[in-house]
Design a protein around this motif. Sequence first.
Motif, mmCIF file in Angstrom:
data_model
loop_
_atom_site.group_PDB
_atom_site.id
_atom_site.type_symbol
_atom_site.label_atom_id
_atom_site.label_comp_id
_atom_site.label_asym_id
_atom_site.label_seq_id
_atom_site.Cartn_x
_atom_site.Cartn_y
_atom_site.Cartn_z
ATOM 1 N N ASP A 71 -3.100 -45.717 -41.486
ATOM 2 C CA ASP A 71 -3.418 -47.034 -40.929
ATOM 3 C C ASP A 71 -4.597 -46.989 -39.954
ATOM 4 O O ASP A 71 -4.912 -47.986 -39.298
ATOM 5 C CB ASP A 71 -2.173 -47.620 -40.234
ATOM 6 C CG ASP A 71 -1.715 -46.749 -39.047
ATOM 7 O OD1 ASP A 71 -2.412 -45.758 -38.714
ATOM 8 O OD2 ASP A 71 -0.661 -47.053 -38.453
ATOM 9 N N GLY A 72 -5.228 -45.820 -39.866
ATOM 10 C CA GLY A 72 -6.409 -45.705 -39.009
ATOM 11 C C GLY A 72 -6.086 -45.436 -37.545
ATOM 12 O O GLY A 72 -6.987 -45.350 -36.717
ATOM 13 N N ARG A 73 -4.780 -45.308 -37.224
ATOM 14 C CA ARG A 73 -4.391 -45.087 -35.827
ATOM 15 C C ARG A 73 -4.019 -43.625 -35.592
ATOM 16 O O ARG A 73 -3.519 -42.968 -36.512
ATOM 17 C CB ARG A 73 -3.167 -45.923 -35.492
ATOM 18 C CG ARG A 73 -3.423 -47.393 -35.630
ATOM 19 C CD ARG A 73 -2.592 -48.152 -34.604
ATOM 20 N NE ARG A 73 -2.822 -49.556 -34.803
ATOM 21 C CZ ARG A 73 -1.856 -50.413 -35.150
ATOM 22 N NH1 ARG A 73 -0.605 -49.991 -35.273
ATOM 23 N NH2 ARG A 73 -2.150 -51.677 -35.335
ATOM 24 N N PRO A 74 -4.197 -43.146 -34.342
ATOM 25 C CA PRO A 74 -3.727 -41.789 -34.031
ATOM 26 C C PRO A 74 -2.221 -41.713 -34.243
ATOM 27 O O PRO A 74 -1.493 -42.645 -33.879
ATOM 28 C CB PRO A 74 -4.075 -41.614 -32.551
ATOM 29 C CG PRO A 74 -5.053 -42.699 -32.227
ATOM 30 C CD PRO A 74 -4.795 -43.816 -33.186
ATOM 31 N N GLY A 75 -1.762 -40.620 -34.855
ATOM 32 C CA GLY A 75 -0.348 -40.530 -35.189
ATOM 33 C C GLY A 75 0.277 -39.229 -34.729
ATOM 34 O O GLY A 75 0.245 -38.903 -33.541
ATOM 35 N N ASP B 110 0.454 -39.787 -26.828
ATOM 36 C CA ASP B 110 -0.883 -39.195 -26.820
ATOM 37 C C ASP B 110 -0.967 -37.890 -26.023
ATOM 38 O O ASP B 110 -2.039 -37.393 -25.729
ATOM 39 C CB ASP B 110 -1.927 -40.205 -26.334
ATOM 40 C CG ASP B 110 -1.584 -40.767 -24.967
ATOM 41 O OD1 ASP B 110 -0.560 -40.317 -24.383
ATOM 42 O OD2 ASP B 110 -2.323 -41.650 -24.494
ATOM 43 N N ILE C 290 -5.220 -38.725 -37.504
ATOM 44 C CA ILE C 290 -5.372 -40.170 -37.712
ATOM 45 C C ILE C 290 -4.576 -40.501 -38.983
ATOM 46 O O ILE C 290 -4.808 -39.912 -40.040
ATOM 47 C CB ILE C 290 -6.863 -40.539 -37.906
ATOM 48 C CG1 ILE C 290 -7.706 -40.082 -36.703
ATOM 49 C CG2 ILE C 290 -7.010 -42.039 -38.158
ATOM 50 C CD1 ILE C 290 -7.378 -40.768 -35.394
ATOM 51 N N GLU C 291 -3.640 -41.400 -38.852
ATOM 52 C CA GLU C 291 -2.790 -41.734 -40.004
ATOM 53 C C GLU C 291 -3.509 -42.724 -40.932
ATOM 54 O O GLU C 291 -4.592 -43.224 -40.603
ATOM 55 C CB GLU C 291 -1.453 -42.320 -39.521
ATOM 56 C CG GLU C 291 -0.682 -41.423 -38.560
ATOM 57 C CD GLU C 291 -0.121 -40.146 -39.209
ATOM 58 O OE1 GLU C 291 -0.388 -39.896 -40.395
ATOM 59 O OE2 GLU C 291 0.573 -39.389 -38.500
#
Length: 560
Positions: A168-172, A146, A165-166
């Motif tokens: 899968d809904g997560r920060p990437g 991060d 945001i990838e």
Amino acid sequence: MPLPASIAADRDWWRHAVVYQIYPRSFADSNGDGVGDINGIRSRLPYLAGLGIDAIWINPWYPSPMKDAGYDVSDYRAIEPVFGTMADAEALIAEAHAAGIRVILDIVPNHTSDQHRWFQAALAAGPGSPERDRFIFAEGRGPAGDEPPNDWMSEFGGPAWTRVIEADGRPGQWYLRLFAPEQPDVNWNHPDIHAEFEQTLRFWFDRGVDGFRIDVAHGLVKDADLRNLDGLPFPLPDDAPDGLEHPHWDQPGVHDVFREWRAVADSYAEPKAFCGEIWVGRDHRLTAYLRPDELHTAFNFNFLQARWRAGDLRRVISATLSAHATVGAPATWVLGNHDVCRPASRYARPQELVEPNFPNLQKYLGLPSDLPTGHRRARAAALLSLALPGGAYVYAGEELGLPEVEDIPMAARQDPIVSGTGGENIGRDGCRVPLPWTSGGASFGFSPEGSVAPWLPQPSDWGRYSAEAAEADPASTLALYRRALALRSQLPALGEGDLAWVGDAGGEVLAFTREPGFGCWVNLGTEPVPLPEGTSVLLASDDLVGGRLAPDSAAWLQFA
Ligand code: TEU
């Protein structure tokens, strides 16, 4: 359509052209939406022909979400609807040519808009995909990834990286963007990028465009390992050792790109030309871009950044000319553009308090301002820049003597620098305020009466700078530019060539001669100075004082 014979014969036009910069949002609004447009430019072609310029450079007019006033391009081969249609653009090119004016567009190859189809595809395709490889994606640092991948900073404030945001809904991953978050940098190590921009060049060259101004030309190639800056400044200092390279500005690999582009330009029968926007400081690093198989010209920002002092200007002019001579390229002389504080307002500041570096308004705020002095100096600087060997740029409004608008309310400011720095930098809107064409009227003739208000507010006294007011005043800055440009096209001494300094002109005087029989004298001191014997004054930026050159003024002289 072929060029008219009147200009076609001048194949070396770019070696001596006076190019007028049009910021399309702010030039002339034909349809009343408060934003300038292509048909507005068309309506002012008679004005431009009367001014006597050789070419216009139009800032980006392509479809754009306008997060950075058009420098976030979502489609390089179409026209932004706010500015008009492709038919309007083609008509403008044809009409400008018919009026003897060449047309230069602005290409933005360092970054696209985040709405560009390739960036959208890159977001959708996910990490490790070929689509992501067209941009500069990297994993974040720190256990959770991060923190930005390295310590590079955005020109518009804050880190130069934005995390996505990838699926899968997560920060990437993070992507590089040296300017606004909506301006992802492209990966010039990717062959698709080379092919795409080459096609874009051809697309517009095939439509008759005569050249391109290249946005952030020194930025395209990045260090492959994304090495940290570790405090390395840019421009690098004058005494930087050979081999020391900045990881994202002026990387040696950029030169390969411009060799390819030069070959594209040279494949046309008509002489096409490039001008690089290259902020690198050191002259030899600038002129490396102007080797015979690279760009034709580059903006001379060292001149623009120089203080109004005889010694400073003379040093910059001499260094410019000798560096350009090593590669056989013409110099350009630039006083302003859409990124920097207007010259009248810069020169209004006590010059001893001004650092000779990037001249945005922010650095002048708080310094005392003497605008009448600034105006006199800007007029003198105009005569100086138009007398020097090479080509010159005039940013729309300079010929009207427009000052910077310094008091635009924060809420009305549009430059992404303002939001990017949390309001700490008030940005570049002050030199982008829509032009005044008439002395009165709701928008001083920028839009038709009854229109939406201009996209940036105009000062209430803007009418005094209008083209209409200038027409009525034989001593106006507009009249000075017209006479200077007319003389420039008549006098064989002006344009490309050489100059000889006059060493003994006295005090704070910058004086040079050019053959045949021409002299330019500029008085940067506080007392009137005598002009040389046996000369007559062709043009002066101010009244002489008892036959002497007034402080902060310039004269063009004819030697008998
Ligand atoms: O500017 C590039 C650039 O680096 C500066 O002139 C910039 O305005 C300055 O660093 C801000 O602090 C070009 C364009 O001329 C400018 O208008 C764009 O915003 C920028 O590129 C991004 O495309």
